[in-house]
Design a protein around this motif. Structure first.
Motif, PDB file in Angstrom:
ATOM      1  N   LEU A 105      46.819  42.620   8.299  1.00  0.00           N
ATOM      2  CA  LEU A 105      46.510  41.520   9.221  1.00  0.00           C
ATOM      3  C   LEU A 105      47.778  40.698   9.432  1.00  0.00           C
ATOM      4  CD1 LEU A 105      44.224  39.873  10.644  1.00  0.00           C
ATOM      5  CD2 LEU A 105      43.890  38.652   8.479  1.00  0.00           C
ATOM      6  N   ILE A 132      48.699  36.937  10.960  1.00  0.00           N
ATOM      7  CA  ILE A 132      48.268  35.658  11.540  1.00  0.00           C
ATOM      8  C   ILE A 132      49.492  35.090  12.242  1.00  0.00           C
ATOM      9  CG2 ILE A 132      47.315  33.387  11.025  1.00  0.00           C
ATOM     10  CD1 ILE A 132      46.242  34.686   8.370  1.00  0.00           C
ATOM     11  N   ARG A 147      46.004  44.451  12.572  1.00  0.00           N
ATOM     12  CA  ARG A 147      45.157  43.504  13.325  1.00  0.00           C
ATOM     13  C   ARG A 147      45.923  42.182  13.448  1.00  0.00           C
ATOM     14  NH1 ARG A 147      39.351  40.686  11.531  1.00  0.00           N
ATOM     15  NH2 ARG A 147      39.277  39.168  13.254  1.00  0.00           N
ATOM     16  N   ARG A 148      45.772  41.534  14.572  1.00  0.00           N
ATOM     17  CA  ARG A 148      46.561  40.322  14.858  1.00  0.00           C
ATOM     18  C   ARG A 148      45.635  39.156  15.180  1.00  0.00           C
ATOM     19  NH1 ARG A 148      51.674  39.786  16.744  1.00  0.00           N
ATOM     20  NH2 ARG A 148      52.175  37.964  18.044  1.00  0.00           N
ATOM     21  N   ILE A 149      45.865  38.043  14.538  1.00  0.00           N
ATOM     22  CA  ILE A 149      45.122  36.814  14.871  1.00  0.00           C
ATOM     23  C   ILE A 149      46.123  35.876  15.555  1.00  0.00           C
ATOM     24  CG2 ILE A 149      44.183  34.706  13.841  1.00  0.00           C
ATOM     25  CD1 ILE A 149      42.622  36.361  11.888  1.00  0.00           C
ATOM     26  N   ASP A 150      45.760  35.417  16.738  1.00  0.00           N
ATOM     27  CA  ASP A 150      46.643  34.509  17.468  1.00  0.00           C
ATOM     28  C   ASP A 150      46.387  33.084  16.982  1.00  0.00           C
ATOM     29  OD1 ASP A 150      48.047  32.965  19.125  1.00  0.00           O
ATOM     30  OD2 ASP A 150      47.053  33.596  20.997  1.00  0.00           O
ATOM     31  N   ALA A 151      47.296  32.576  16.158  1.00  0.00           N
ATOM     32  CA  ALA A 151      47.081  31.244  15.573  1.00  0.00           C
ATOM     33  C   ALA A 151      47.960  30.190  16.232  1.00  0.00           C
ATOM     34  CB  ALA A 151      47.394  31.311  14.078  1.00  0.00           C
ATOM     35  N   TYR A 156      39.385  30.187  11.211  1.00  0.00           N
ATOM     36  CA  TYR A 156      39.296  31.446  10.447  1.00  0.00           C
ATOM     37  C   TYR A 156      39.394  31.110   8.959  1.00  0.00           C
ATOM     38  CZ  TYR A 156      40.704  33.790  14.849  1.00  0.00           C
ATOM     39  OH  TYR A 156      40.795  34.226  16.139  1.00  0.00           O
ATOM     40  N   VAL A 201      38.735  38.944   6.712  1.00  0.00           N
ATOM     41  CA  VAL A 201      38.260  37.804   7.514  1.00  0.00           C
ATOM     42  C   VAL A 201      36.786  37.575   7.173  1.00  0.00           C
ATOM     43  CG1 VAL A 201      37.828  36.914   9.833  1.00  0.00           C
ATOM     44  CG2 VAL A 201      39.883  38.284   9.379  1.00  0.00           C
ATOM     45  N   ASP A 213      34.803  33.568  11.015  1.00  0.00           N
ATOM     46  CA  ASP A 213      35.452  33.670  12.340  1.00  0.00           C
ATOM     47  C   ASP A 213      34.751  32.677  13.259  1.00  0.00           C
ATOM     48  OD1 ASP A 213      36.405  34.297  14.814  1.00  0.00           O
ATOM     49  OD2 ASP A 213      36.320  36.483  14.526  1.00  0.00           O
ATOM     50  N   ASP A 214      35.456  31.623  13.612  1.00  0.00           N
ATOM     51  CA  ASP A 214      34.925  30.608  14.522  1.00  0.00           C
ATOM     52  C   ASP A 214      33.580  30.048  14.016  1.00  0.00           C
ATOM     53  OD1 ASP A 214      35.082  28.951  16.608  1.00  0.00           O
ATOM     54  OD2 ASP A 214      34.343  30.354  18.143  1.00  0.00           O
TER      55      ASP A 214
END
Lengths: 274, 412, 550
Positions: C2, C4, C39-43, C477, C484, C487-488
């Motif tokens: 992952l 972030i 996997r990428r989380i746009d923070a 998150y 994860v 999530d939201d």
């Protein structure tokens, strides 16, 4: 127009019908009401599965049929009028804060439990815990009025803080357990162990009652407040014997193990003292 | 699991004595309920699995049991007090996924003491505290010498070890414990509430109304003895709590403790009959928030003594399947209606296993299966297996049943 | 794996104060980088911190479970439905076990330490923690009132000894605990003897031949010499009693030269005469903390609203019992401790409650070093952990704080320095210190509370909202061990946590000393005391001692 829900067939398991309260349904279309979620036993279901729904979501609502296994009708309602045309289940009108519920038949346990306001009028009998605090909640009923024309089960008015509860018939054991204040009237008398750990508030018995050993006789008198309350009950439709309005009552103060600022009033007049 | 030639732990009653040597049908130190517990369970008394009275293949039995529970609209999970904490956890997990009603047997067999605790709390202590500190121990309408035979000895209250300490028994029966008492106050059971209120009145310096042998003076004397004792204990159980209005009586007992707690360090101990009565309620409490009568049908725990009690629901015909785990609902709940299918797990034949559609003969905790139980004073005790029995314990069986229900139970 | 990406990272342990950076995760650990396909989380525009660490709470075990039994009213008003991921449960100030794990994670907390478990009931506590998902739990065992420990101290002439060190290590190993807790040493033992009370640290405890000061000194030294990851965790004498600051300062002096952690310091920072109205001595305690760098503490903030007092300090529990009409539980555990439980409500209008609230804020705002004075409400004694976001806002938002000050009892607030226009507003990094980096360091958890390479991949990502309560109440998150889990605001997984326990060697010969003492005092067989069941103890991570000093 009144919203009418008619039970199709008596359910085999308890029904959690907390969704069925007039103020929550006011303004909803019949279709929307049919889709509302309830549970039958452990199965999720929709109101429409169990009830035929007609009329509109007016502030008035009537539920018909053998509702003995339908619980939480009118729980938490704040407004509107709910009529129950068959025997109803548990928690009818529990924690309600306003509006009126008229149950033509009997109701189950914990009817009017922890009531905040409004009127609950039961033409039949009520089960245990009428207008009581649920175990673990110190203060029970805080306001409003509860009227039962028939009999009531054990521990009516337990933990009551304020308000008026009247029963035309007899009340079961342990009435007014740990009552904080308020008035509980039983025209047909109380079962054993009434008034245990009662702090303030009044139990009124026009029938039999066992005075706990921890109460002390105070006096005989005609309490004006009681006369007004009896008039109010007559006005609400409870058959109040005319003589009660002018009767003399003996007052026992207690529970002396608490503050001894509560009382049990027992009818004295014209030889009807049990 | 500590089993280096360890003595056995006994599941015969709430004491869970852990120094037991098992020799054939007898045990030492001698104890009738203990001997019965071991003798009935050392040799398996039931086939591993049975359907409609006939021995069956375990897989078929698991399928049948899962089928019964999956079809039910209002299943009841009952018992748990004579099995392990591990099994109770698996049973409550299964009940949560199923949306069942859960009722530990202790809340029925030991009476409504739990409801009184929900109102006012309680002062409790473990066995060692009572043994080493309580100068006076009052036993209210219980006969531990018969029901929990080694309890008084473990509390050093048997006559040999009692010394200057006092054993006061309030009971109108001439029980073995009453005969051993320093003071035996004969009070009729119908007078229990008035007797407790009389003691509360005496504690407050108010006039106390006599009840049986508990005259106003006797009440004052007992209160003075407790006050003067600095440390005292009150033992109670189903004798008080299983009466009608039992919770009001136990409430009065806890209020008496509170009245006297200004000068006396007063503790109580509930004489739970079953080895894991306390443990089953502990599990249900930490997982749901309530110790008994927990209805999970709505998707979250709801508990109202009366409306959600197993006995009430069974009587009203609102239970359509029963999963009994080391319990005997047919006897303890006043019968299970004929049409209601029972799935029973137990190590011994009971009225319930005879009436059950599907029976699993499981290894009992502390005999054929290891497991933890919580003694009557709440102390966890790890029990190891003392016999090799080629069958699963309740926990293992319940997990297999839950797996069988996995899909349906999860989705309900 | 992952990534972030692009968040503003607050990782004070590694000197990162809001720099925009990526946080990469692989195999449950923070790594320097991950390949493009991860996997990428746009923070971007969000705040990234390590998962929260609660150094002092009461979430499991017989005392907490007993408290649940008298909180039926709260529970009925706060039910938690089961779903695909979650077991059902009930909330209130002492939620059921599953709900406790869910709600800590929903706040972005991933490590929680239960501060008071009787070792005799370790199995019960471990079983409850097994049913508390999502957080990595640890617990401290109560040894400050243990009669067998008193024997060992007495036999060593009132000080520590190799025997005592081995006994402490044996207790930690036998229960799976992370550290040692002392509560008002000698208090429970005195209270169990006819409701007696301790009057000074130098009064012998009944006939056991030790004084509270000796117990403090001997156990602090033993823990210090064992190099335990977390030093002795001390709940001082006279909790909640006017004038107790004097004893607190005396206790701090007694602990001089040894590492020690002071629990819920606010409850022990009161001036005034015993029996009279309490005053604030926060200033003196802050000075004393400055003077003893090896001491750490948590504040124990009181938050207005419902709470439930659960404490081994049975004396204060009896005071609370008699101050109202609430239920009361007392539960004595042989040889080891007592316990008092009283549901309680803190009101801004009350002089004492407002003063307690004010003293907590004084401690935060005058604190010499956020690393050494961290955030707690002694959940649920001062308030529920659910009030942490509101507390964070009080620390970060002066305007909000001053508004709240005006609503509290004026006479009490005037007793504090809060009206001297304390301008301090905690920065995001300081909040990161008092809610994760500081507690992790105090507990000796090298893999927690920070985002350096090799740390556990416990990460919380917040929207950067002006309303800090809203920000810290609803993380965008939450990542636990690289997965994860939130999530939201939606709980998407509820994995089981890993037990954090001390890894300290001991000489097995100690059992020859302990067995006879146990058989004399306990009613449970000595061989049944130690926990060894895998379902209770695994998975676990042993936190090594810092080398054993002679």
């Amino acid at each position: 127009m009144t919203l009418v829900l008619t039970l199709r067939e008596a359910p085999g398991a308890r029904v959690d019908a907390a969704a069925l309260r007039p103020d929550a349904l006011a303004g909803l279309t019949v279709e929307a009401i049919r889709r509302l979620a309830i549970t039958v036993g452990r199965r999720p279901a929709a109101v429409g599965d169990l009830f035929a729904v007609s009329g509109d979501g007016g502030p008035d609502m009537r539920v018909e049929g053998d509702l003995r296994r339908v619980d939480r009708l009118g729980e938490g309602m704040a407004d509107g009028r709910l009529e129950l045309d068959g025997p109803a289940g548990d928690h009818v009108g529990a924690r309600m804060s306003g509006g009126t519920i008229v149950a033509r038949g009997d109701v189950g346990a914990y009817a009017g439990a922890e009531l905040r306001g409004g009127l609950l009028h039961v033409r039949g009998d009520a089960g245990e815990g009428l207008a009581a605090a649920y175990p673990g909640t110190r203060a029970g009923m805080r306001g409003g009025e509860v009227l039962v024309e028939g009999n009531a089960g054990d521990e009516a008015g337990a933990g009551m803080r304020r308000g008026l509860v009247a029963v035309g018939g007899a009340v079961g054991a342990g009435a007014g357990l740990r009552m904080l204040a308020g008035t509980l009237i039983a025209l047909g008398g109380f079962g054993p162990e009434a008034g245990i750990c009662l702090r303030r508030g009044t139990l009124v018995s026009a029938g039999a009652v066992e005075i706990p050993s921890t109460y002390a006789f105070a006096c005989r008198y005609r309490p004006p407040a009681l006369r007004l309350q009896l008039l109010r009950l007559a006005e609400l439709g409870l058959g109040v014997d005319e003589r009660l309005l002018h009767a003399t009552w003996s007052r026992w103060s207690g529970d002396r193990l608490e503050l001894a600022r509560g009382e049990i009033l027992v009818l004295e007049d014209d030889g009807r003292r049990r | 699991m500590p089993d280096r030639g360890l003595p056995a732990g006994c599941g015969g009653c709430g004491c869970v004595c852990d120094d037991v040597r098992v020799a054939g049908a007898s045990i030492s130190p001698a104890c009738a309920p203990g001997a019965a517990w071991f003798s009935q369970r050392l040799e398996p008394a039931l086939p591993p699995s049975r359907i409609d009275g006939r021995e069956a293949d375990p897989e078929a039995a698991l399928d049948a049991a899962a089928g019964i529970l999956a079809q039910a609209d209002a299943p009841l999970v009952y018992g748990l007090a004579r099995t392990s904490v591990e099994a109770a956890r698996s049973a409550v997990g299964l009940a949560d996924r199923l949306g069942a009603l859960v009722e530990p047997a202790g809340a029925v067999r030991d009476g409504a003491g739990g409801r009184a605790v929900a109102l006012r709390g309680a002062s409790t202590a473990t066995l060692g505290e009572i043994r080493d500190r309580a100068a006076t121990v009052v036993v209210w309408r219980e006969d531990p010498l018969t029901t929990h035979p080694r309890l008084l000895e473990r509390l050093r209250l048997d006559e040999a070890q009692r010394g200057a300490r006092r054993l006061v028994v309030v009971d109108d029966r001439e029980t073995a414990t009453a005969r051993s008492a320093s003071l035996h106050l004969r009070v009729p059971a119908t007078g229990d509430l008035d007797a407790l209120l009389a003691l509360r009145a005496a504690a407050r310096g108010l006039p106390a109304r006599a009840v049986g042998a508990l005259t106003a003076q006797a009440a004052r004397r007992l209160v003075d003895e407790l006050r003067g004792a600095q440390n005292a204990a009150l033992l109670h159980g189903s004798g008080l709590a299983a009466q009608p209005g039992g919770h009001r009586r136990v409430l009065a007992l806890h209020e008496l403790v509170r009245d006297l707690s200004d000068t006396c360090h007063l503790v109580t101990l509930a004489l739970r009959r079953d080895a894991n009565a306390a443990g089953a309620e502990d599990v249900l409490t930490w997982q749901t928030g309530f110790p008994s009568a927990v209805d999970l049908a709505s998707g979250a725990p709801r508990s109202f003594p009366g409306p959600t009690s197993a006995a009430t629901r069974l009587r009203a015909g609102e239970v359509d399947a029963v999963l009994s785990v080391a319990g005997d609902p047919v006897v303890e709940l006043g019968g299970v209606p004929a049409g209601v299918p029972i799935v029973a797990l137990d190590a011994v034949e009971t009225a319930t296993t005879r009436a059950a559609r599907v029976v699993f003969g499981t290894a009992a905790v502390g005999i054929g299966a290891a497991g933890t139980v919580h003694r009557l004073d709440g102390v966890p005790v790890a029990l190891h297996a003392v016999a090799a029995q080629a069958r699963p314990g309740d926990d293992e069986l319940l997990r297999a049943l839950a797996a069988r229900l996995g899909g349906e139970a999860q989705g309900c | 794996m992952l990534r972030i990406a692009g968040g503003r990272v607050h990782d004070p342990a590694n000197g990162v104060d809001g720099a925009v950076a990526d946080v990469c995760i692989a195999d449950g650990r923070i790594v320097a980088d991950v390949p493009g396909h991860a996997r990428r989380i746009d923070a971007r525009g969000m705040v990234v911190m390590a998962g929260g660490v609660d150094v002092h709470a009461h979430i499991a075990g017989p005392a907490v479970n007993a408290a649940r039994r008298v909180l039926g009213g709260e529970r009925r008003a706060d039910v938690a439905m089961r779903d695909r991921v979650r077991r059902s449960g009930t909330g209130g100030t002492v939620p059921s076990s599953f709900v406790t794990g869910h709600r800590y994670a929903l706040l972005g907390y991933t490590t929680v330490i239960d501060a008071a478990i009787a070792p005799l009931a370790a199995r019960h506590a471990l079983a409850e923690l097994r049913d508390t998902p999502l957080i990595d739990p640890g617990f401290l065992i109560l040894l400050g009132d243990n009669q067998v420990v008193y024997e060992l101290i007495r036999e060593a002439g009132g000080g520590t000894s190799q025997t005592l060190r081995d006994a402490v290590a044996w207790w930690l190993e036998s229960t799976g605990a992370l550290g040692v807790k002392l509560v008002n040493p000698g208090g429970a033992e005195r209270w169990k003897r006819g409701n007696g009370r301790l009057t000074s640290l130098d009064e012998p405890v009944n006939e056991l031949g030790v004084t509270p000061r000796q117990v403090l000194d001997a156990l602090a030294t033993a823990a210090h010499e064992l190099g335990l990851p977390h030093p002795v965790h001390v709940h001082c004498h006279g909790l909640g009693v006017a004038g107790n600051a004097r004893t607190t300062l005396d206790t701090m002096r007694t602990l001089d030269g040894r590492r020690a952690h002071l629990a819920h310091l606010q409850f022990h920072a009161y001036g005034g005469r015993p029996g009279g109205r309490p005053r604030s001595r926060a200033v003196d305690l802050v000075d004393a903390l400055k003077a003893q760098p090896e001491l750490t503490a948590d504040v124990g903030q009181v938050m207005f609203g419902p709470a439930t007092t659960i404490t081994a300090d049975a004396q204060i529990s009896a005071v609370l019992r008699d101050s109202g009409d609430a239920a009361w539980i007392s539960a004595d555990t042989e040889v080891e401790t007592g316990c008092g439980i009283v549901p309680y409500t803190y009101r801004p209008s009350s002089y004492t409650h407002a003063l307690q609230w004010g003293i907590g804020l004084e401690l935060f705002l005058l604190s010499p070093d956020p690393w050494r004075l961290v955030l707690s409400t002694d959940h649920p004694n001062g308030g529920s952990f659910l009030s942490y976001p509101r507390l964070i806002r009080l620390l970060m938002d002066r305007e909000y704080r001053n508004d709240q000050l005006r609503r509290a009892n004026e006479a009490a607030i005037r007793r504090t320095v809060l009206l001297d226009d304390l301008h301090r507003e905690y920065s995001l990094n300081e909040i990161a210190i008092i809610t994760r980096a500081g507690p992790a360091r105090q507990l000796g958890l090298a893999d927690k509370g920070h985002l350096g390479v090799g740390a556990d991949a416990d990460v919380t990502v917040y929207h950067d909202r002006a309303d800090r309560e809203e920000m810290f109440a609803t993380p965008r998150y939450v990542i636990k061990g690289g997965e994860v889990v939130i999530d939201d605001g939606d709980l998407v997984a509820a994995p089981r946590g890993r037990l954090l326990r001390a890894g300290v060697a001991h000489d097995p010969e100690i059992e020859r000393t302990l067995r006879p003492a146990f058989e004399r005092r306990y009613t449970l067989g000595f061989d049944r005391y130690a926990v060894s069941e895998p379902w209770l103890l695994e998975p676990a991570r042993r936190i090594p001692a810092a080398g054993e000093r002679p």
